[in-house]
Design a protein around this motif. Sequence first.
Motif, PDB file in Angstrom:
ATOM      1  N   GLU A  81       0.823  -1.213   0.000  1.00 15.69           N
ATOM      2  CA  GLU A  81       0.000   0.000   0.000  1.00 15.69           C
ATOM      3  C   GLU A  81       0.859   1.265   0.000  1.00 15.69           C
ATOM      4  OE1 GLU A  81      -2.563  -0.319   3.388  1.00 15.69           O
ATOM      5  OE2 GLU A  81      -3.458  -2.187   2.699  1.00 15.69           O
ATOM      6  N   ARG A  82       2.177   1.071  -0.113  1.00 18.90           N
ATOM      7  CA  ARG A  82       3.145   2.166  -0.121  1.00 18.90           C
ATOM      8  C   ARG A  82       3.184   2.920   1.209  1.00 18.90           C
ATOM      9  NH1 ARG A  82       5.331   2.417  -4.982  1.00 18.90           N
ATOM     10  NH2 ARG A  82       6.384   4.411  -4.585  1.00 18.90           N
ATOM     11  N   LYS A  83       2.844   2.226   2.271  1.00 25.14           N
ATOM     12  CA  LYS A  83       3.014   2.744   3.632  1.00 25.14           C
ATOM     13  C   LYS A  83       4.294   2.108   4.158  1.00 25.14           C
ATOM     14  CE  LYS A  83      -1.956   3.251   4.259  1.00 25.14           C
ATOM     15  NZ  LYS A  83      -3.157   2.792   5.012  1.00 25.14           N
ATOM     16  N   ARG A  84       5.412   2.777   3.941  1.00 19.82           N
ATOM     17  CA  ARG A  84       6.704   2.105   4.028  1.00 19.82           C
ATOM     18  C   ARG A  84       7.613   2.586   5.151  1.00 19.82           C
ATOM     19  NH1 ARG A  84       7.972   0.942  -2.402  1.00 19.82           N
ATOM     20  NH2 ARG A  84       6.153  -0.417  -2.679  1.00 19.82           N
ATOM     21  N   ARG A  85       7.097   3.396   6.019  1.00 19.75           N
ATOM     22  CA  ARG A  85       7.867   3.719   7.219  1.00 19.75           C
ATOM     23  C   ARG A  85       7.508   2.678   8.276  1.00 19.75           C
ATOM     24  NH1 ARG A  85       7.141   9.112   5.348  1.00 19.75           N
ATOM     25  NH2 ARG A  85       9.149  10.191   5.144  1.00 19.75           N
ATOM     26  N   ILE A  86       8.307   1.645   8.315  1.00 17.01           N
ATOM     27  CA  ILE A  86       8.009   0.482   9.160  1.00 17.01           C
ATOM     28  C   ILE A  86       9.193   0.207  10.080  1.00 17.01           C
ATOM     29  CG2 ILE A  86       7.475  -1.989   9.184  1.00 17.01           C
ATOM     30  CD1 ILE A  86       6.188  -1.593   6.406  1.00 17.01           C
ATOM     31  N   LEU A  87       8.897   0.030  11.360  1.00 13.06           N
ATOM     32  CA  LEU A  87       9.914  -0.231  12.375  1.00 13.06           C
ATOM     33  C   LEU A  87       9.628  -1.565  13.050  1.00 13.06           C
ATOM     34  CD1 LEU A  87      12.249   0.682  14.316  1.00 13.06           C
ATOM     35  CD2 LEU A  87      10.451   1.725  15.733  1.00 13.06           C
ATOM     36  N   ILE A  88      10.673  -2.355  13.256  1.00 16.28           N
ATOM     37  CA  ILE A  88      10.567  -3.596  14.018  1.00 16.28           C
ATOM     38  C   ILE A  88      11.533  -3.511  15.191  1.00 16.28           C
ATOM     39  CG2 ILE A  88      10.787  -6.114  13.992  1.00 16.28           C
ATOM     40  CD1 ILE A  88      10.351  -5.973  10.933  1.00 16.28           C
ATOM     41  N   ILE A  89      10.994  -3.611  16.404  1.00 19.88           N
ATOM     42  CA  ILE A  89      11.811  -3.640  17.615  1.00 19.88           C
ATOM     43  C   ILE A  89      11.827  -5.083  18.115  1.00 19.88           C
ATOM     44  CG2 ILE A  89      12.105  -2.765  19.961  1.00 19.88           C
ATOM     45  CD1 ILE A  89      10.521  -0.293  19.133  1.00 19.88           C
ATOM     46  N   THR A  90      13.014  -5.617  18.294  1.00 15.59           N
ATOM     47  CA  THR A  90      13.146  -7.032  18.623  1.00 15.59           C
ATOM     48  C   THR A  90      14.387  -7.230  19.493  1.00 15.59           C
ATOM     49  OG1 THR A  90      13.315  -9.244  17.623  1.00 15.59           O
ATOM     50  CG2 THR A  90      14.508  -7.468  16.538  1.00 15.59           C
ATOM     51  N   PRO A  91      14.464  -8.327  20.238  1.00 16.14           N
ATOM     52  CA  PRO A  91      15.715  -8.611  20.949  1.00 16.14           C
ATOM     53  C   PRO A  91      16.890  -8.633  19.977  1.00 16.14           C
ATOM     54  CG  PRO A  91      13.974 -10.040  21.743  1.00 16.14           C
ATOM     55  CD  PRO A  91      13.406  -9.298  20.565  1.00 16.14           C
ATOM     56  N   ALA A  92      18.050  -8.181  20.433  1.00 15.69           N
ATOM     57  CA  ALA A  92      19.220  -8.036  19.560  1.00 15.69           C
ATOM     58  C   ALA A  92      19.565  -9.331  18.828  1.00 15.69           C
ATOM     59  CB  ALA A  92      20.419  -7.547  20.370  1.00 15.69           C
ATOM     60  N   ASN A  93      19.419 -10.471  19.509  1.00 15.84           N
ATOM     61  CA  ASN A  93      19.806 -11.743  18.891  1.00 15.84           C
ATOM     62  C   ASN A  93      18.831 -12.212  17.823  1.00 15.84           C
ATOM     63  OD1 ASN A  93      17.878 -12.228  20.989  1.00 15.84           O
ATOM     64  ND2 ASN A  93      18.385 -14.387  20.939  1.00 15.84           N
ATOM     65  N   ASN A 154       7.434   9.526  11.367  1.00 21.75           N
ATOM     66  CA  ASN A 154       6.003   9.286  11.170  1.00 21.75           C
ATOM     67  C   ASN A 154       5.785   7.842  10.715  1.00 21.75           C
ATOM     68  OD1 ASN A 154       3.248   9.737  10.945  1.00 21.75           O
ATOM     69  ND2 ASN A 154       3.410  10.588   8.889  1.00 21.75           N
ATOM     70  N   TRP A 155       5.833   6.906  11.649  1.00 22.67           N
ATOM     71  CA  TRP A 155       5.752   5.480  11.326  1.00 22.67           C
ATOM     72  C   TRP A 155       4.371   5.082  10.830  1.00 22.67           C
ATOM     73  CZ3 TRP A 155      10.375   3.547  11.077  1.00 22.67           C
ATOM     74  CH2 TRP A 155      11.380   4.001  11.943  1.00 22.67           C
ATOM     75  N   ASP A 156       4.354   4.278   9.770  1.00 23.46           N
ATOM     76  CA  ASP A 156       3.103   3.687   9.288  1.00 23.46           C
ATOM     77  C   ASP A 156       2.754   2.422  10.073  1.00 23.46           C
ATOM     78  OD1 ASP A 156       2.579   5.507   7.100  1.00 23.46           O
ATOM     79  OD2 ASP A 156       4.321   4.605   6.116  1.00 23.46           O
ATOM     80  N   LEU A 157       3.778   1.765  10.608  1.00 23.55           N
ATOM     81  CA  LEU A 157       3.570   0.545  11.380  1.00 23.55           C
ATOM     82  C   LEU A 157       4.798   0.289  12.239  1.00 23.55           C
ATOM     83  CD1 LEU A 157       1.901  -2.080  11.954  1.00 23.55           C
ATOM     84  CD2 LEU A 157       3.225  -3.166  10.119  1.00 23.55           C
ATOM     85  N   VAL A 158       4.542  -0.123  13.481  1.00 18.33           N
ATOM     86  CA  VAL A 158       5.603  -0.553  14.380  1.00 18.33           C
ATOM     87  C   VAL A 158       5.274  -1.966  14.856  1.00 18.33           C
ATOM     88  CG1 VAL A 158       6.830  -0.145  16.548  1.00 18.33           C
ATOM     89  CG2 VAL A 158       6.061   1.805  15.150  1.00 18.33           C
ATOM     90  N   VAL A 159       6.211  -2.885  14.662  1.00 18.74           N
ATOM     91  CA  VAL A 159       6.061  -4.259  15.147  1.00 18.74           C
ATOM     92  C   VAL A 159       7.012  -4.441  16.324  1.00 18.74           C
ATOM     93  CG1 VAL A 159       6.343  -6.715  14.606  1.00 18.74           C
ATOM     94  CG2 VAL A 159       5.394  -5.151  12.893  1.00 18.74           C
ATOM     95  N   ILE A 160       6.483  -4.906  17.441  1.00 22.16           N
ATOM     96  CA  ILE A 160       7.297  -5.131  18.630  1.00 22.16           C
ATOM     97  C   ILE A 160       7.299  -6.627  18.929  1.00 22.16           C
ATOM     98  CG2 ILE A 160       7.651  -4.570  21.065  1.00 22.16           C
ATOM     99  CD1 ILE A 160       6.217  -1.947  20.613  1.00 22.16           C
ATOM    100  N   ASP A 161       8.431  -7.265  18.706  1.00 18.08           N
ATOM    101  CA  ASP A 161       8.573  -8.703  18.930  1.00 18.08           C
ATOM    102  C   ASP A 161       8.953  -8.967  20.387  1.00 18.08           C
ATOM    103  OD1 ASP A 161       8.642 -11.402  18.354  1.00 18.08           O
ATOM    104  OD2 ASP A 161      10.668 -11.362  17.519  1.00 18.08           O
ATOM    105  N   GLU A 162       8.545 -10.153  20.885  1.00 23.72           N
ATOM    106  CA  GLU A 162       8.796 -10.492  22.295  1.00 23.72           C
ATOM    107  C   GLU A 162       8.307  -9.350  23.190  1.00 23.72           C
ATOM    108  OE1 GLU A 162      10.115 -13.437  23.289  1.00 23.72           O
ATOM    109  OE2 GLU A 162      10.334 -14.132  21.216  1.00 23.72           O
TER     110      GLU A 162
END
Length: 252
Positions: A81-93, A154-162
Amino acid sequence: MLHPSQAKYFAYKLSNRQPTDSVEKLVNTMLDAQVDLNPHQVDAALFAFKSPLSKGAILADEVGLGKTIEAGLVIAQKWAERKRRILIITPANLRKQWSQELSEKFFLQTTILEKKTFDAVISLGNLNPFDQENIVLCSYPFAMKKAAYLRATNWDLVVIDEAHRLRNVYRTDNKTGKAIKDALIERPKVLLTATPLQNSILELYGLVSIIDDYAFGDLKSFRQRYSRLADEENGGLYLELKIDLHLFVKGL
């Protein structure tokens, strides 16, 4: 390369013609994905899209049921959808694993931000390395240290793992959780965790507050409405949930 008008047309087809709770919304994304999808994974991705006004979702399937794939479908759809400011926060490993999964299964390119890569981008003239063309991956400590940059993007989506690592965000001494929550409070989020509840129902309050700070009201109101004191002689606090959790959590 697509002309801007073509890109807008395809974005319209992907995002506006299909209802948000229909599997048709993900058809184009699933056709390109190099993964054997299970029905519950498609269902989870649709759950995350269920309401266009939603501030996010918690995907809480058990370990091994493919939460990364579920999140990958959501990410790929946003990208289409061209919403491309995407961040994933995850454990370093897990940063490298995420990068490989998105590249091999969804053909999405990522940048892992850490001190070295962050400083390199700064030296090239980009004063906010989080604001770039690729999907950004970073660790929890790095996200906390660079909270000001997260807030400015201006994030379109943030994914937070763990995401259970942030379950105690309601505590005043939880500096990492509070910094990340405050920096991303207005951004749509998907939280991934196999253990949304471990020791106390207050942990669910913490996780939900990361998505919507007003879903349960303040901590005092939550305690009064959803919990009760028992076994006062032993000083025990027993919490009893009285709501249908599927309104907030997928997989419990």
